[in-house]
Write a protein that holds these residues in place. Structure first.
Motif, PDB file in Angstrom:
ATOM      1  N   TYR A 230      16.431  -1.193 -14.724  1.00 14.33           N
ATOM      2  CA  TYR A 230      17.796  -1.379 -14.239  1.00 14.33           C
ATOM      3  C   TYR A 230      18.642  -2.278 -15.134  1.00 14.33           C
ATOM      4  O   TYR A 230      19.854  -2.387 -14.935  1.00 14.33           O
ATOM      5  CB  TYR A 230      17.779  -1.917 -12.813  1.00 14.33           C
ATOM      6  N   ARG A 231      18.036  -2.930 -16.124  1.00 15.73           N
ATOM      7  CA  ARG A 231      18.854  -3.660 -17.093  1.00 15.73           C
ATOM      8  C   ARG A 231      19.723  -2.677 -17.892  1.00 15.73           C
ATOM      9  O   ARG A 231      20.825  -3.021 -18.316  1.00 15.73           O
ATOM     10  CB  ARG A 231      17.966  -4.437 -18.070  1.00 15.73           C
ATOM     11  N   VAL A 232      19.205  -1.498 -18.104  1.00 18.39           N
ATOM     12  CA  VAL A 232      19.938  -0.504 -18.883  1.00 18.39           C
ATOM     13  C   VAL A 232      20.912   0.259 -18.000  1.00 18.39           C
ATOM     14  O   VAL A 232      22.088   0.398 -18.309  1.00 18.39           O
ATOM     15  CB  VAL A 232      18.962   0.470 -19.574  1.00 18.39           C
ATOM     16  N   TRP A 233      20.400   0.759 -16.885  1.00 17.10           N
ATOM     17  CA  TRP A 233      21.262   1.567 -16.010  1.00 17.10           C
ATOM     18  C   TRP A 233      20.710   1.539 -14.598  1.00 17.10           C
ATOM     19  O   TRP A 233      19.546   1.841 -14.378  1.00 17.10           O
ATOM     20  CB  TRP A 233      21.344   3.000 -16.505  1.00 17.10           C
ATOM     21  N   SER A 234      21.553   1.180 -13.673  1.00 17.93           N
ATOM     22  CA  SER A 234      21.169   1.114 -12.272  1.00 17.93           C
ATOM     23  C   SER A 234      22.276   1.750 -11.449  1.00 17.93           C
ATOM     24  O   SER A 234      23.331   2.113 -11.991  1.00 17.93           O
ATOM     25  CB  SER A 234      20.971  -0.346 -11.855  1.00 17.93           C
ATOM     26  N   ALA A 366       4.703   9.662   0.063  1.00 11.38           N
ATOM     27  CA  ALA A 366       5.847  10.539  -0.186  1.00 11.38           C
ATOM     28  C   ALA A 366       6.976   9.693  -0.761  1.00 11.38           C
ATOM     29  O   ALA A 366       7.318   8.637  -0.213  1.00 11.38           O
ATOM     30  CB  ALA A 366       6.289  11.205   1.108  1.00 11.38           C
ATOM     31  N   SER A 367       7.558  10.151  -1.869  1.00 15.93           N
ATOM     32  CA  SER A 367       8.535   9.312  -2.572  1.00 15.93           C
ATOM     33  C   SER A 367       9.328  10.143  -3.571  1.00 15.93           C
ATOM     34  O   SER A 367       9.028  11.307  -3.823  1.00 15.93           O
ATOM     35  CB  SER A 367       7.816   8.156  -3.287  1.00 15.93           C
ATOM     36  N   SER A 368      10.353   9.500  -4.161  1.00 20.82           N
ATOM     37  CA  SER A 368      11.143  10.082  -5.247  1.00 20.82           C
ATOM     38  C   SER A 368      11.852   8.934  -5.947  1.00 20.82           C
ATOM     39  O   SER A 368      11.734   7.783  -5.540  1.00 20.82           O
ATOM     40  CB  SER A 368      12.171  11.092  -4.720  1.00 20.82           C
ATOM     41  N   TRP A 369      12.650   9.267  -6.979  1.00 17.93           N
ATOM     42  CA  TRP A 369      13.453   8.211  -7.593  1.00 17.93           C
ATOM     43  C   TRP A 369      14.907   8.302  -7.116  1.00 17.93           C
ATOM     44  O   TRP A 369      15.779   7.628  -7.644  1.00 17.93           O
ATOM     45  CB  TRP A 369      13.347   8.246  -9.108  1.00 17.93           C
ATOM     46  N   GLY A 370      15.165   9.095  -6.093  1.00 13.83           N
ATOM     47  CA  GLY A 370      16.517   9.237  -5.580  1.00 13.83           C
ATOM     48  C   GLY A 370      16.916   8.120  -4.647  1.00 13.83           C
ATOM     49  O   GLY A 370      16.172   7.156  -4.422  1.00 13.83           O
ATOM     50  N   SER A 371      18.085   8.228  -4.083  1.00 12.46           N
ATOM     51  CA  SER A 371      18.589   7.231  -3.149  1.00 12.46           C
ATOM     52  C   SER A 371      17.577   6.981  -2.042  1.00 12.46           C
ATOM     53  O   SER A 371      17.038   7.919  -1.460  1.00 12.46           O
ATOM     54  CB  SER A 371      19.908   7.702  -2.530  1.00 12.46           C
ATOM     55  N   VAL A 377      17.954  12.794  -0.651  1.00 11.54           N
ATOM     56  CA  VAL A 377      18.882  13.523  -1.519  1.00 11.54           C
ATOM     57  C   VAL A 377      18.637  15.029  -1.456  1.00 11.54           C
ATOM     58  O   VAL A 377      19.569  15.828  -1.492  1.00 11.54           O
ATOM     59  CB  VAL A 377      18.753  13.022  -2.975  1.00 11.54           C
ATOM     60  N   TRP A 378      17.363  15.427  -1.328  1.00 13.36           N
ATOM     61  CA  TRP A 378      16.986  16.850  -1.381  1.00 13.36           C
ATOM     62  C   TRP A 378      16.643  17.424  -0.006  1.00 13.36           C
ATOM     63  O   TRP A 378      16.462  18.618   0.130  1.00 13.36           O
ATOM     64  CB  TRP A 378      15.792  17.019  -2.324  1.00 13.36           C
ATOM     65  N   ASP A 379      16.569  16.548   1.005  1.00 13.02           N
ATOM     66  CA  ASP A 379      16.186  17.007   2.342  1.00 13.02           C
ATOM     67  C   ASP A 379      16.998  16.298   3.414  1.00 13.02           C
ATOM     68  O   ASP A 379      16.539  16.119   4.532  1.00 13.02           O
ATOM     69  CB  ASP A 379      14.684  16.748   2.567  1.00 13.02           C
ATOM     70  N   GLY A 380      18.224  15.906   3.066  1.00 15.37           N
ATOM     71  CA  GLY A 380      19.062  15.169   3.997  1.00 15.37           C
ATOM     72  C   GLY A 380      20.035  16.056   4.749  1.00 15.37           C
ATOM     73  O   GLY A 380      20.095  17.279   4.545  1.00 15.37           O
ATOM     74  N   LYS A 434      25.338  14.253  -4.026  1.00 17.64           N
ATOM     75  CA  LYS A 434      26.096  13.287  -4.815  1.00 17.64           C
ATOM     76  C   LYS A 434      27.548  13.717  -5.033  1.00 17.64           C
ATOM     77  O   LYS A 434      28.300  13.009  -5.714  1.00 17.64           O
ATOM     78  CB  LYS A 434      25.424  13.074  -6.165  1.00 17.64           C
ATOM     79  N   ASP A 435      27.939  14.857  -4.469  1.00 16.76           N
ATOM     80  CA  ASP A 435      29.291  15.400  -4.609  1.00 16.76           C
ATOM     81  C   ASP A 435      29.692  15.497  -6.083  1.00 16.76           C
ATOM     82  O   ASP A 435      30.784  15.128  -6.483  1.00 16.76           O
ATOM     83  CB  ASP A 435      30.305  14.542  -3.850  1.00 16.76           C
ATOM     84  N   SER A 436      28.771  16.013  -6.899  1.00 13.63           N
ATOM     85  CA  SER A 436      29.007  16.222  -8.323  1.00 13.63           C
ATOM     86  C   SER A 436      29.031  17.719  -8.578  1.00 13.63           C
ATOM     87  O   SER A 436      27.994  18.360  -8.671  1.00 13.63           O
ATOM     88  CB  SER A 436      27.898  15.549  -9.139  1.00 13.63           C
TER      89      SER A 436
END
Length: 489
Positions: A230-234, A366-371, A377-380, A434-436
C-alpha cells in the motif's frame, strides 16, 4: 557476501479483458494499445535492462498472451503506435506544448522501433525469453470460487495448456484471478500441476512473513504484504498521487495527450500545472528510495519478531506501472536496482521457496483482494443478476456438452464453451460493482450469455447446420484458444 536481511518478491499481474474487435475507448481496443505501449512494453524493457536472473514474478493471463499473438491485434497495434507518432508531430505545430510534443515523438518513435523489431510477430517469443518466473492462470480470467468445480478445472486446464503452447512449458505457479480462493481449490491446483499461487494478506490474518502450504496439500500460498504494497498504491493513497507526477485524468482533448501534473488532489483540471518530466522522474527516484527503506525496515522488524529471515511479497497490476502511473517504470527500475544494494534478496516466488520461506501448513479461508477482502465485488447485491445469469450459463454449458458429446471434436460445443467462459469473466462484475464502464460490462456479459443459449437452443431444436454457421461467425470475433476442446469438460 553479506547475509541478506530478508527476501523481497515483486509480483506483477498483466491482465485486461479480451477485447479485440470489441470497440473503442474507454474500454475497447484503445485500452489494449495504451496498456501495451505505456506499461507492458516499458516494463519488459526494464526487466531486460536489469539483466539479472529471477528479477521478478510476472503473471501473463491467457487473454493477454492471446491478444499479443493475435494477428488482428498486432496489425491494429502497429497502426495505433504510428498514429501516436503522427499525433506528436501535429502537436509540434502548436505553440502551447512544444516540449510535450518532443517528449511524445521520442517515446512513440522508440515504441514503434521496438515493436517492429521484436513484437510484430507476437508477444510469446518476447515473454518466454525474460529472466522472470512466469505465472499463468485459468482461461478468460473467471472468479474461480463461484464456478462449478468441473468448469473451474476446465478453465484452469485450458489456461495452462495455452501457456505451454506459447511459452514452451506450463507454469508451476498461477495468479489466481482477483486472488480469489475457496477451500477445495487447492486440490484442483494439485491435479493441474500448480504448486504456488497468490492470496491477499488478510487471508493469512496478516501473517505474510512466509508462504504457507494449504492444509492437506503441497500447494503453497503466497500472501501480499499490504503494509508494504500500500505504500505504492492503496484504495486511498500511494506514490502516484504525488504532485509532480503526470496526471492521468487531465487531457488535451485535441491531441489526446496528458499535459498536466497532479498538482494537488482537489485542483480542478483547468488549474493544474504543466507536467515537468525532469521533476516527475526525480520524484520517482525519491519515492524509490523511500520504498527501499520501507522494505528493509519491514524485513528487519519481521526478523526481530520471528527470529529468522523473513519474506515480503508486493503484488500489483502491471498496468499501474506506466498506464495509470506514467513514471512507474522508472520507479520500478530504481527499486529493483537499489534493493540488493540495501542488503535485500530480490527473487521470484520460486526463489523464495528455494530460500526456505515456507512455513507450516494452514487453512486458507474464502477470500479475495477485492473490497472487504471477501467476494462482495463479484457476488454482491449490485451484481446479483449477473451471478444468477452466470449460474444459468454454467449449467447450460455443462448440460449441453453432456447431451451432445461425441468422440469427434465438435466446433459448436467448442464455441459454446468459449462464449460461456467469456460470459463468466470476473471483469464484468468488477466493472459493474466499481461503476467503471458498467454499461459496457453488462453488454459484454449479456452478449456472451445470449450466444451460449442461442447455440444450445439450436442444438436442442435440431438446427445443427444453423448452429455450425453461427459458431463459425462467432469464432471470427472471439475465436481465441484454438486448442480449447469441449470434450475435456
Amino acid at each position: 557476501m553479506t547475509r541478506p536481511v530478508g527476501t523481497f518478491c515483486l509480483v506483477l499481474h498483466t491482465h485486461l479483458p479480451w477485447l479485440p474487435h470489441a470497440g473503442t475507448w474507454p474500454v475497447g481496443e484503445e485500452w489494449i494499445y495504451q496498456a501495451f505501449t505505456a506499461s507492458w512494453q516499458r516494463v519488459v524493457r526494464v526487466i531486460e535492462q536489469l539483466d539479472r536472473p529471477d528479477t521478478l514474478t510476472l503473471g501473463i493471463t491467457p487473454t493477454v498472451a492471446a491478444m499479443l499473438d493475435d494477428p488482428y491485434t498486432l496489425r491494429q497495434l502497429h497502426t495505433w503506435i504510428a498514429n501516436w507518432q503522427l499525433r506528436a508531430a501535429e502537436l509540434a505545430g502548436r505553440p502551447d506544448f512544444p516540449d510535450l510534443a518532443t517528449y511524445e515523438w521520442r517515446a512513440a518513435s522508440a515504441s514503434l522501433a521496438d515493436f517492429e523489431n521484436r513484437w510484430a510477430t507476437g508477444g510469446s517469443p518476447v515473454f518466454s525469453q525474460l529472466p522472470v518466473e512466469l505465472l499463468g492462470g485459468p482461461a478468460m480470467h473467471p472468479f474461480q470460487p463461484l464456478l462449478p468445480s468441473r468448469l473451474q478445472r476446465f478453465a484452469l486446464s485450458v489456461g495452462l495448456a495455452d501457456a505451454r503452447l506459447r511459452f514452451g512449458a506450463a507454469p508451476a505457479g498461477i495468479w489466481a484471478p482477483e486472488c480469489g480462493f475457496r477451500p477445495g481449490l487447492e486440490q484442483s491446483y494439485v491435479d493441474a500441476g500448480v504448486s504456488r499461487f497468490l492470496v491477499d494478506g488478510p487471508a493469512v490474518r496478516g501473517q505474510t512473513h512466509t508462504a504457507y502450504p494449504v492444509a492437506g496439500s503441497d500447494v503453497v500460498a503466497f500472501a501480499r504484504d499490504l503494509e508494504v504494497t500500500y505504500r505504492v498504491w492503496s484504495p486511498k493513497a500511494g506514490y502516484p498521487g504525488a504532485a509532480p507526477y503526470r496526471d492521468f485524468h487531465t487531457f488535451d482533448h485535441a491531441s489526446g495527450f496528458r499535459p498536466a501534473r497532479v498538482t494537488g488532489k482537489h485542483v480542478p483540471p483547468e488549474q493544474k500545472k504543466p507536467w515537468d518530466p525532469a521533476a516527475a522522474f526525480a520524484q520517482a527516484s525519491v519515492d524509490a528510495d523511500d520504498f527501499v527503506t520501507r522494505v528493509r525496515d519491514r524485513l528487519l522488524g519481521l526478523a526481530d519478531q520471528h527470529g529468522r529471515e523473513c519474506l515480503v511479497v508486493a503484488a500489483y497490476d502491471t498496468e499501474l506501472f506506466g498506464h495509470w502511473w506514467h513514471e512507474g517504470p522508472a520507479w520500478l527500475e530504481a527499486v529493483l536496482r537499489r534493493l540488493p544494494e540495501a542488503g535485500v534478496r530480490v527473487t521470484t516466488l520460486r526463489g523464495a521457496v528455494e530460500a526456505g520461506h515456507v512455513g507450516a501448513a494452514r487453512e486458507i479461508p474464502a477470500s479475495s483482494w477485492g473490497s472487504g477482502k471477501d467476494w462482495r465485488v463479484w457476488d454482491g447485491e449490485q451484481v446479483a443478476d449477473l451471478v444468477a445469469g452466470n449460474a444459468k450459463v454454467a449449467d447450460r454449458l455443462l448440460s449441453t456438452v453432456d447431451d451432445f458429446r461425441s468422440a469427434r471434436r465438435d466446433p459448436v460445443l467448442d464455441q459454446l464453451a468459449r462464449e460461456a467462459m467469456l460470459a463468466l469473466s470476473s471483469d464484468w462484475a468488477f466493472m459493474v460493482t466499481k461503476d467503471s464502464a458498467a454499461h459496457y460490462a453488462r453488454r459484454r456479459a449479456a452478449r456472451h450469455s445470449e450466444n451460449v443459449h442461442r447455440l444450445a437452443d439450436l442444438l436442442y431444436g435440431g438446427g445443427r447446420e444453423t448452429a455450425e454457421a453461427l459458431a463459425g461467425e462467432l469464432r471470427t470475433v472471439d475465436g481465441l484458444f484454438g486448442h480449447l476442446d469441449a470434450r475435456q469438460l
